[in-house]
Design an enzyme around this catalytic site. Structure first.
Site, PDB file in Angstrom:
ATOM      1  N   MET A 143       0.859  -1.184   0.000  1.00  0.00           N
ATOM      2  CA  MET A 143       0.000   0.000   0.000  1.00  0.00           C
ATOM      3  C   MET A 143       0.896   1.235   0.000  1.00  0.00           C
ATOM      4  O   MET A 143       2.001   1.169   0.520  1.00  0.00           O
ATOM      5  CB  MET A 143      -0.905   0.003   1.235  1.00  0.00           C
ATOM      6  CG  MET A 143      -1.879  -1.141   1.295  1.00  0.00           C
ATOM      7  SD  MET A 143      -3.045  -1.144  -0.074  1.00  0.00           S
ATOM      8  CE  MET A 143      -4.169   0.165   0.406  1.00  0.00           C
ATOM      9  N   GLY A 176      -2.703   1.835   6.911  1.00  0.00           N
ATOM     10  CA  GLY A 176      -2.606   1.495   5.485  1.00  0.00           C
ATOM     11  C   GLY A 176      -3.308   2.627   4.769  1.00  0.00           C
ATOM     12  O   GLY A 176      -4.481   2.860   5.001  1.00  0.00           O
ATOM     13  N   CYS A 177      -2.588   3.376   3.956  1.00  0.00           N
ATOM     14  CA  CYS A 177      -3.216   4.505   3.276  1.00  0.00           C
ATOM     15  C   CYS A 177      -4.276   3.974   2.326  1.00  0.00           C
ATOM     16  O   CYS A 177      -4.138   2.876   1.819  1.00  0.00           O
ATOM     17  CB  CYS A 177      -2.185   5.275   2.472  1.00  0.00           C
ATOM     18  SG  CYS A 177      -0.941   6.009   3.522  1.00  0.00           S
ATOM     19  N   ILE A 178      -5.319   4.744   2.109  1.00  0.00           N
ATOM     20  CA  ILE A 178      -6.332   4.282   1.173  1.00  0.00           C
ATOM     21  C   ILE A 178      -6.525   5.290   0.062  1.00  0.00           C
ATOM     22  O   ILE A 178      -6.080   6.390   0.163  1.00  0.00           O
ATOM     23  CB  ILE A 178      -7.676   3.989   1.848  1.00  0.00           C
ATOM     24  CG1 ILE A 178      -8.217   5.236   2.526  1.00  0.00           C
ATOM     25  CG2 ILE A 178      -7.524   2.877   2.837  1.00  0.00           C
ATOM     26  CD1 ILE A 178      -9.646   5.101   2.894  1.00  0.00           C
TER      27      ILE A 178
END
Lengths: 417, 105
Positions: A157, B103-105
């Site tokens: 991510m 967790g980047c989205i």
């Protein structure tokens, strides 16, 4: 004559060219946009190519057709950005100076970042679907697939369109059902996240959808290497997943010019003010879309919402006024779930995706975090909106740049907490 | 949010046991959390990572990702998994008294 220079004629750059050409007086300002080729790719459409729903002709159109009159389009590579000189050197060495710069160079996949991923099995038993070439070749591989284990792996991510891996799996479930071989296909989702999604309410809902569809999830799986001869995907903590067909979402990084210009973080994304969209490197440089390092989704809807705020802030900067800290991380994404249905999520930096109705409370017509046919039609209709409204920098009725709590059920968040 | 006493210091923890205030952290707290997670003792390499995580969090307002740690410290990803087994990003952050990396989205 003052100069506004935009790097990248994708979703964000094309939209900004249209907005700023309307907003800046033609007698005083030139607007120039640069991209390396004339193929504008409708990226949300890539998801449908592996399943034969769309093909190349549905997703590629000339960039030049969408760059408005009065804007100069330069088809050229970009060598380096020199913010201290306020100029950019193009691939052929031409120097282009600017008064204001908008960086809209997007993100790209870099499969070479994972050991063995581009080895002997690349595009034979390992495919991506984030490029037109990858998605098209995956379509052929899926047509030839008669059964076995299909593994979808997200390498790392953040990725562009964080819901795309889920949509791919939902559509694969539908696709193999339609072909009558679903019972011969095992679907596995290997993700570095600790669940189906990054936020609790959506993660629970999407997780149970995966379960209902018989899709196995391997969580906290950080891909370390691929052995495409033995067909094994291994994690850094030495877990192994065998596959017959591996669909990868490789590491996403910013454009190479960002790294060459020493303007990026460790992934080549540009450090950007999370609310004003001004680059940290210089006051006359702004960043929009996938190119930023912001903790918002890398998605077209985000670029659209940022566009309104960036237009305001560019005009403020031109006039020497204070910038508005108005970008709230707003994202709005359809999630295709197969069998003619989709769900919709609407969220920002602080508010996670919640159930409810959208855009109008009670009325909808879209349902949030719940499957419906209307959402699916919304997703398909979006392609028209994209080419005709979004790229032209026009607003979409009833959908504001900042997140609205209208229609959202806040009790769901409280229950999950 | 709950409070707990770790290594004799009262600290605020989130639901997953991550400290919410990095100022409450001490080296003894780091050693205790490490021990509870099967890391004993903390070596010089561990401290290099922990110190980097804390400094980076101070500068950026968010704990670094594993990629960022490896790029900035020169410690390889493989080594990170040896130092902090299972989840080096999450574990290094926890021991350094920082929040869970998002967790980047």
């Amino acid at each position: 004559m003052k100069k506004l220079l935009i790097l990248g004629a994708g979703t964000a750059g094309t939209m900004m060219a249209a907005k700023m050409r309307r907003a800046l007086p033609r007698a005083e300002w030139s607007v120039t946009i640069v991209d390396q080729d004339d193929d504008h790719l409708y990226q949300p459409g890539l998801l449908f190519i592996p399943f034969g729903v769309y093909d190349e002709s549905d997703v590629v159109r000339p960039r030049s057709r969408y760059v408005p009159r009065g804007v100069e389009l330069l088809l050229s590579g970009i060598d380096v950005i020199e913010p201290e000189e306020s100029r950019v050197r193009l691939g052929d060495g031409t120097l282009v100076d600017y008064d204001f710069l908008v960086i809209a160079t997007g993100s790209r996949i870099v499969p070479e970042e994972t050991d063995g991923l581009t080895g002997p099995g690349w595009q034979k038993n390992v495919f991506d679907f984030y490029t037109l070439d990858g998605a098209t070749k995956l379509h052929r591989a899926l047509e030839d697939f008669t059964g076995g284990r299909l593994v979808l792996n997200v390498a790392e991510m953040p990725i562009k369109c964080p819901v795309a891996p889920l949509e791919f799996l939902f559509l694969a479930d539908w696709y193999f059902h339609e072909r009558g071989i679903r019972d011969r296909v095992e679907l596995v989702y290997a993700t570095p996240l600790d669940g189906a999604f990054t936020k609790p309410v959506a993660s629970a809902r999407l997780g149970s959808l995966l379960e209902d569809k018989g899709i196995r999830v391997e969580t906290l799986f950080n891909a370390g290497s691929v052995d495409s001869e033995k067909r094994i995907l291994s994690s850094w903590d030495e877990r192994e997943v065998d596959y017959d067909l591996l669909v990868t979402v490789p590491t996403n990084m910013g454009a190479e010019v960002i790294e060459r210009s020493d303007l990026g973080d460790e992934l080549g994304f540009v450090p950007t003010d999370r609310n004003t969209l001004q680059a940290q490197v210089a006051p006359n440089v702004f960043v929009i879309g996938d190119a930023t390092d912001l903790p918002s989704s890398k998605a077209g809807s985000v670029a659209h919402f940022q566009g309104e705020i960036l237009e305001h802030n560019l005009l403020a900067a031109v006039a020497g006024k204070e910038l508005a800290p108005d970008f709230d991380g707003h994202a709005n994404c359809f999630v295709e779930t197969g069998f003619g249905k989709a769900l919709l999520i609407d969220f920002n930096y602080d508010v996670e995706p919640l159930p409810g109705r959208f855009p109008l409370a009670k009325v909808g017509p879209m349902k949030l975090l719940e499957e419906s046919r209307m959402n699916h039609w919304g997703k398909l209709a979006f392609r028209w909106i994209y080419w005709n409204q979004l790229l032209a920098g026009r607003e979409i009725p009833l959908v504001q740049a900042q997140l609205s709590m209208k229609g959202k059920e806040t009790t769901a968040a409280a229950q999950a907490a | 949010m709950t409070t707990a006493t770790i290594a004799g210091v009262q600290v605020d923890l989130d639901a997953e046991g991550f400290m919410t205030d990095p100022k409450q952290w001490t080296k003894e707290i780091a050693e205790t959390i490490a021990r509870d997670n099967g890391i004993d003792p903390l070596t010089q390499k561990h401290w290099q990572v922990i110190d980097f995580c804390r400094a980076d969090n101070e500068a950026k307002g968010t704990p670094p990702t594993v990629r960022r740690i490896t790029k900035q410290t020169g410690i390889s990803t493989k080594e990170m998994y040896q130092l902090f087994p299972k989840g080096p990003g999450v574990l290094s952050s926890k021991i350094a008294g920082l929040t869970k990396p998002k967790g980047c989205i």
